[in-house]
Scaffold this active site. Structure first.
Site, short mmCIF file in Angstrom:
data_model
loop_
_atom_site.label_atom_id
_atom_site.label_comp_id
_atom_site.label_asym_id
_atom_site.label_seq_id
_atom_site.Cartn_x
_atom_site.Cartn_y
_atom_site.Cartn_z
N GLN A 100 0.85 -1.20 0.00
CA GLN A 100 0.00 0.00 0.00
C GLN A 100 0.89 1.25 0.00
O GLN A 100 0.39 2.35 -0.11
CB GLN A 100 -0.88 0.01 1.27
CG GLN A 100 -1.86 -1.14 1.34
CD GLN A 100 -2.44 -1.26 2.74
OE1 GLN A 100 -3.45 -0.64 3.06
NE2 GLN A 100 -1.80 -2.04 3.60
N VAL A 102 3.60 4.07 -1.11
CA VAL A 102 3.92 4.74 -2.37
C VAL A 102 5.43 5.04 -2.45
O VAL A 102 5.90 5.53 -3.47
CB VAL A 102 3.07 6.02 -2.55
CG1 VAL A 102 1.60 5.64 -2.64
CG2 VAL A 102 3.29 7.03 -1.42
N HIS A 118 -1.61 1.44 -4.23
CA HIS A 118 -2.03 2.83 -4.01
C HIS A 118 -1.18 3.83 -4.81
O HIS A 118 -1.19 5.02 -4.52
CB HIS A 118 -1.96 3.19 -2.51
CG HIS A 118 -3.04 2.52 -1.71
ND1 HIS A 118 -3.03 2.46 -0.33
CD2 HIS A 118 -4.18 1.89 -2.09
CE1 HIS A 118 -4.11 1.80 0.10
NE2 HIS A 118 -4.81 1.45 -0.95
N CYS A 149 0.26 19.20 -18.85
CA CYS A 149 0.43 18.22 -19.94
C CYS A 149 0.31 18.93 -21.29
O CYS A 149 -0.30 20.01 -21.38
CB CYS A 149 -0.67 17.16 -19.80
SG CYS A 149 -0.62 15.87 -21.04
N THR A 187 0.47 -2.79 8.78
CA THR A 187 -0.72 -2.10 8.27
C THR A 187 -1.83 -2.21 9.30
O THR A 187 -2.04 -3.29 9.88
CB THR A 187 -1.13 -2.64 6.88
OG1 THR A 187 -2.36 -2.02 6.48
CG2 THR A 187 -1.28 -4.15 6.84
N SER A 188 -2.52 -1.10 9.54
CA SER A 188 -3.47 -1.04 10.65
C SER A 188 -4.76 -1.82 10.39
O SER A 188 -5.59 -1.97 11.28
CB SER A 188 -3.81 0.42 10.98
OG SER A 188 -4.33 1.06 9.83
P1 OAD Z 1 -1.41 3.06 9.14
O1 OAD Z 1 -0.75 4.32 9.55
O2 OAD Z 1 -2.90 3.01 9.18
O3 OAD Z 1 -0.88 1.85 10.04
C1 OAD Z 1 0.50 1.67 10.24
C2 OAD Z 1 0.70 0.39 10.99
O4 OAD Z 1 2.10 0.17 11.09
C3 OAD Z 1 0.15 0.41 12.43
O5 OAD Z 1 -0.67 -0.72 12.62
C4 OAD Z 1 1.40 0.34 13.29
O6 OAD Z 1 1.20 -0.45 14.47
C5 OAD Z 1 2.38 -0.35 12.36
N1 OAD Z 1 3.79 -0.07 12.65
C6 OAD Z 1 4.36 1.04 13.19
N2 OAD Z 1 5.70 0.88 13.27
C7 OAD Z 1 6.00 -0.35 12.77
C8 OAD Z 1 7.19 -1.10 12.58
N3 OAD Z 1 8.39 -0.62 12.94
N4 OAD Z 1 7.09 -2.33 12.03
C9 OAD Z 1 5.89 -2.85 11.67
N5 OAD Z 1 4.74 -2.19 11.81
C10 OAD Z 1 4.79 -0.95 12.36
O7 OAD Z 1 -0.84 2.70 7.69
P2 OAD Z 1 -1.46 1.72 6.58
O8 OAD Z 1 -2.21 0.60 7.21
O9 OAD Z 1 -0.36 1.38 5.64
O10 OAD Z 1 -3.64 5.21 1.72
O11 OAD Z 1 -2.48 2.69 5.87
C11 OAD Z 1 -3.21 2.21 4.77
C12 OAD Z 1 -3.51 3.34 3.82
O12 OAD Z 1 -4.11 4.42 4.55
C13 OAD Z 1 -2.28 3.98 3.21
O13 OAD Z 1 -1.79 3.29 2.09
C14 OAD Z 1 -2.76 5.34 2.85
C15 OAD Z 1 -3.50 5.66 4.12
O14 OAD Z 1 -4.48 6.62 4.05
C16 OAD Z 1 -3.71 6.18 0.79
O15 OAD Z 1 -3.08 7.23 0.88
C17 OAD Z 1 -4.61 5.87 -0.34
#
Ligand code: OAD
Length: 243
Positions: A100, A102, A118, A149, A187-188
């Site tokens: 997810q 970028v 994403h 463009c 990922t949360s």
């Molecule tokens: P989040 O910010 O929602 O979640 C990040 C996760 O990473 C949390 O569950 C943390 O516990 C975990 N975390 C923090 N430090 C860590 C580490 N050192 N090792 C492993 N895990 C760790 O981010 P995403 O789930 O990626 O979308 O968010 C999903 C989407 O929401 C993103 O791609 C973005 C956002 O809005 C778009 O922009 C379209």
């Protein structure tokens, strides 16, 4: 929940689907979205990451993505990214990496095939014509001119914004159907459709999670390995019967 010393066994018959989120890049200095110091604590999604935001104030949107380009271009992959690149090297086409994120830290660590559902921070595209996404590391910060463009449309970040459809979903769901092991990392579990990938494989594949705390969708996983990706991943995989 598994102890940090646990290992994740992969047999020669397994096909592995890995989904990464912002957490895997956290140890590289790229902020996550929803943690205490996350991006969505300081920015409003609807003002910087939606089609409406783009129509209303493209300068503000480019400010946000220019800032993120600046941060990501200074970042280096961490041991978590390298561990996944090494796993790909062993499993070859039995490994599917969907992120997810970028940023390009998986690629910088040596990953060969990365599906960015994403979008990609270092690509742009036209918001009007079908010009394919192109490599772009430029910073477009106010009060400078915004890129245009040749068709007259505005050049926008190649990012899936809220309200838009993620990229390559057909390919992703095919790989989910084919996998026998699903591993979500950092990922949360709060953004769809990625948050339901573990449900998609339920009953067919084993599902694992790696991160410091259990995600919102933790009930979908067979086991959660709690800890930082950069600390757990390098020792986590045991590939039985592989060279
Ligand atoms: P989040 O910010 O929602 O979640 C990040 C996760 O990473 C949390 O569950 C943390 O516990 C975990 N975390 C923090 N430090 C860590 C580490 N050192 N090792 C492993 N895990 C760790 O981010 P995403 O789930 O990626 O979308 O968010 C999903 C989407 O929401 C993103 O791609 C973005 C956002 O809005 C778009 O922009 C379209």
């Amino acid at each position: 929940m598994a102890s940090p010393m646990a290992s994740l066994a992969i047999s020669p018959a397994d096909r592995v689907f890995v989904l990464t989120g912002a957490g895997i890049s956290a140890e590289s200095g790229i902020p996550t979205f929803r943690d205490a110091d996350g991006l969505w604590r300081n920015y409003r999604i609807e003002e910087v990451a939606s089609p409406l935001a783009w129509r209303r104030d493209p300068h503000l949107v480019w400010d946000f993505y220019s800032m993120r380009r600046r941060v990501a271009s200074a970042a280096k992959p961490n041991p978590g990214h390298f561990a996944l690149a090494a796993l790909e090297e062993v499993l070859q086409d039995r490994f599917f990496l969907c992120t997810q994120n970028v940023d390009n830290l998986h690629e910088k660590a040596g990953a060969r095939r990365v599906l960015h559902m994403h979008g990609e921070l270092f690509k742009s595209r036209c918001d009007t014509c079908s010009l394919p996404p192109f490599a772009d590391t430029s910073l477009y910060e106010s009060p400078g001119e915004l890129p245009v463009c040749s068709c007259g449309g505005k050049i926008r970040p190649h990012i899936c914004w809220f309200g838009e459809t993620p990229f390559a979903l057909e390919q992703i769901f095919q790989a989910l159907d084919d996998c026998s092991i699903f591993i979500a990392i950092g990922t949360s579990g709060s953004v769809q459709p990625a948050a339901s990938f573990a449900a998609q494989v339920a009953g067919r594949a084993k599902a694992f999670y790696v991160g410091p705390e259990a995600p919102a969708n933790h009930l979908l996983f067979d086991e959660c390995f709690l800890g930082k990706a950069g600390e757990l991943l390098p020792g986590l995989f045991s590939c039985r019967g592989s060279a």
